[in-house]
Design a protein around this motif. Sequence first.
Motif, PDB file in Angstrom:
ATOM      1  N   VAL A  26       0.870  -1.176   0.000  1.00 27.55           N
ATOM      2  CA  VAL A  26       0.000   0.000   0.000  1.00 27.55           C
ATOM      3  C   VAL A  26       0.911   1.231   0.000  1.00 27.55           C
ATOM      4  O   VAL A  26       1.840   1.311   0.805  1.00 27.55           O
ATOM      5  N   ASP A  54      -5.964   4.988  -2.071  1.00 32.76           N
ATOM      6  CA  ASP A  54      -5.032   3.858  -2.074  1.00 32.76           C
ATOM      7  C   ASP A  54      -5.420   2.753  -1.098  1.00 32.76           C
ATOM      8  O   ASP A  54      -4.758   1.706  -1.052  1.00 32.76           O
ATOM      9  N   LEU A  55      -6.467   2.977  -0.310  1.00 32.40           N
ATOM     10  CA  LEU A  55      -6.881   2.006   0.697  1.00 32.40           C
ATOM     11  C   LEU A  55      -8.085   1.205   0.210  1.00 32.40           C
ATOM     12  O   LEU A  55      -8.895   1.701  -0.583  1.00 32.40           O
ATOM     13  N   ARG A  64      -8.772  -2.458   6.204  1.00 34.68           N
ATOM     14  CA  ARG A  64      -8.070  -1.220   6.543  1.00 34.68           C
ATOM     15  C   ARG A  64      -7.467  -1.299   7.945  1.00 34.68           C
ATOM     16  O   ARG A  64      -6.310  -0.913   8.156  1.00 34.68           O
ATOM     17  N   ILE A  70      -6.884  -4.150  -3.992  1.00 34.97           N
ATOM     18  CA  ILE A  70      -7.148  -2.901  -3.290  1.00 34.97           C
ATOM     19  C   ILE A  70      -7.255  -1.735  -4.261  1.00 34.97           C
ATOM     20  O   ILE A  70      -7.056  -0.598  -3.925  1.00 34.97           O
TER      21      ILE A  70
END
Length: 397
Positions: free
Chosen positions: A6, A25-26, A33, A396
């Motif tokens: 990530v 980006d999450l 998360r 993701i």
Amino acid sequence: MSQFTVPCVIYRGGTSRGLFFHEKDLPADHELRKWIFLKGVGSEDASHINGLGGASSHTSKAVVISPSEREDIDIDYTFIQLGLGDQTVDLEGTCGNLMAAVGAYAVDEQLVPVRRNDRSKVVRVWSTNMNFELRIHVPLIEGRAKVTGSYKMPGVHDKGAKYVVEIINPGGGKTGETLPLGAQNKLSIGNRSTSSHTPTDIEYSMVDLINPFVYIRATVLELNGTELNQEVSLRVEALRSLEDIRAEVAVQCGFAQDQREAKEKSKAIPKIAYVAPPQDYLTSNGSLISKSDHDILTRMTSMGRMHRSFAVSGLLNLAAACLIPGTIPYQLCQKKIAENVPVVIRIGHPEGVIAILVDYDRKTGQVRSVGLERTARRIMGGDLFIPDRTGISPNIE
């Protein structure tokens, strides 16, 4: 076990350090998360040996940033407090220290427009945790957030560029009221700081501003406020009393159903501090602070441990409390005001003195704004490697 990556940036803001993520980006999955935040910091070990935390509450933090859809706001800021040797993922509070770094991140990641020859940029931020507006004055150099400068802040060795953080209408973020339990209240609790365990009536003030904070007098714990953190850390019963008081007030405010839930699930709010009138004292590095150099003296705990310095959210809260009639900080603070003008409150803490500017409306009893000066630095950026829980790296995108 395989790992996935990530994008992540590490910033220091004030005396805190955290992992910064862009919302895009999450993953959308909130449980995933949480996994990323916990494994990124290494929360499962109190030492944070398996992650990027620093084995303290002020370095076990994460931040999520996204462009804001609110009118006249540039970005949204979500703060996450992570555990020390446990799986705590707490989004109930906020971090005043990292607010300076939030402004720097917005500039460095080009989330706000700046020109190459601009000297500064005011970044307008919405705190999603607390539902209030921040205005972060970011110094610039060649279109980037400036790092080096001549400003020296307590708790950081190097001087840096000065960031100014303002919080607008900061009261009542979690409860709807700055003083949800009144200016002062009482509770009965066993006094574990002495050999006696009989119930004792303890006076406290709970102030909901930036982060909710509970204040008691240092004398309740048979302390005077000048003790070094390592001295207080040896007073196990005093620390236990602080946590019991904090947990009981959490129940009274509706943050938890009972003390057990407050201690296990609501560790981050309310926070608790003890206060004392100004006195000569030595900082953690041995510097002498004169009684005349500060208006109130304080110490706090965070996640059950003595805070190395003092949370910025607490400094802002305490400075405002010093101007609100009837509160314990108001009674102990040496500075009083008679006019409706912004005033500087000087707070003595373990690493020195911090000056906080408070704009308090005496007519309405409302805090219009609080602010302070910080420094910030981008430390590194790149891919953060996270162990995959299932053995199959998640999508993701």
